[in-house]
Design an enzyme around this catalytic site. Structure first.
Site, PDB file in Angstrom:
ATOM      1  N   HIS B  51     -19.300  15.482  40.003  1.00 47.71           N
ATOM      2  CA  HIS B  51     -19.432  13.918  40.455  1.00 47.71           C
ATOM      3  C   HIS B  51     -20.768  13.050  40.127  1.00 47.71           C
ATOM      4  O   HIS B  51     -21.805  13.850  40.128  1.00 47.71           O
ATOM      5  CB  HIS B  51     -19.018  13.613  41.919  1.00 47.71           C
ATOM      6  N   GLU B  53     -22.970  11.254  42.428  1.00 47.92           N
ATOM      7  CA  GLU B  53     -23.218  11.539  43.267  1.00 47.92           C
ATOM      8  C   GLU B  53     -24.496  13.479  43.074  1.00 47.92           C
ATOM      9  O   GLU B  53     -25.510  12.907  43.459  1.00 47.92           O
ATOM     10  CB  GLU B  53     -23.023  11.516  45.025  1.00 47.92           C
ATOM     11  N   CYS B  81     -17.831  11.673  48.210  1.00 50.73           N
ATOM     12  CA  CYS B  81     -16.153  12.554  48.899  1.00 50.73           C
ATOM     13  C   CYS B  81     -17.107  13.477  50.082  1.00 50.73           C
ATOM     14  O   CYS B  81     -18.551  14.263  49.934  1.00 50.73           O
ATOM     15  CB  CYS B  81     -15.778  13.739  48.309  1.00 50.73           C
ATOM     16  N   CYS B  84     -19.614  15.389  48.267  1.00 47.95           N
ATOM     17  CA  CYS B  84     -21.102  14.967  47.772  1.00 47.95           C
ATOM     18  C   CYS B  84     -21.773  13.996  49.354  1.00 47.95           C
ATOM     19  O   CYS B  84     -23.461  14.436  49.491  1.00 47.95           O
ATOM     20  CB  CYS B  84     -20.798  13.684  47.046  1.00 47.95           C
TER      21      CYS B  84
END
Lengths: 154, 154
Positions: B51, B53, B81, B84
């Site tokens: 992801h 992040e 999420c 993260c």
């Protein structure tokens, strides 16, 4: 001991005898075979995301050449923290076997239990503050994503 | 638009024009300077943990040579999420600025909101099952960890 958990245990033991990270190990099993085996490597790599489960997921997906592991199981010496549990869900791994739990980890000084409480919105002490910024502009990205053709979901 | 969020937005836009992953971007800022900038790369890398992040945290920690980022802030085009968010907490980043939220992400087909509910224990549908296995043996690892000398926490 269950043979897969024993393999995860042996990984964790590497950080009792060595010092690459915390005392955590994980293995990923597909069709009865271990396809990835890892221990926590936060200290060795300076990467705070290098928990045993994340390292094992990266190894398994690289080895299998795909980002979903719906035909695999993961064995971890400790209950996956929210980072690792979410990674397991993103990877679509349907079964997780774990030994010690978030409270056991808390007893030896790790924040797993705190982070579970934070994510659930029930943490008493907040150390990380979130602020909303440019909501409408960022949602416009999603409007464009929806219109994008031939996109692959994951 | 806030300059840091604009940089995160520009990262996310790379996955509207290109196809390396979902429409998400993130940047990490230290002392007013962007030290890491990334977009979602799940599809490009076959790594479900990539992801924006997480990619940014890996980049920043690599660049700064340390696993804690307590002097940094993160700007993300969407609410992190649980994977993260937990990574942000492990990295000790104290401030998170985000644009779209978990419900906006759900509207375009992503599981962020579901995973928040799963972690909080309130998900109605369970797709990932957890089983306890070899608890006592795994706690013994922690007993050995406690006795280990000169260990570094993270």
């Amino acid at each position: 001991m269950n043979e897969y958990m024993k393999a995860a245990y042996d990984e964790a033991m590497k950080n009792i005898t060595g010092s690459e990270g915390g005392p955590f190990g994980a293995v990923i099993v597909k069709d009865g075979e271990i396809v990835a085996s890892a221990h926590n490597q936060v200290l060795a790599t300076n990467d705070p995301t290098m928990h045993a489960e994340i390292a094992a997921i990266r190894m398994a997906t690289r080895r299998l050449g795909r980002f979903h592991l719906e035909d695999c199981e993961i064995y971890a010496t400790c209950e996956p923290c929210p980072m690792c549990m979410a990674a397991i869900i993103w990877a679509k791994i349907p079964k997780v076997y774990f030994g010690a739990n978030r409270k056991d980890a808390e007893d030896i000084g790790f924040d797993d239990n705190y982070i579970y409480e934070f994510i659930a919105g029930s943490a008493r002490e907040i150390k990380t503050y979130c602020y909303i910024l440019e909501h409408d502009s960022c949602v416009k990205l999603f409007d464009q994503w929806i219109k994008k053709e031939n996109k692959e979901m994951y």
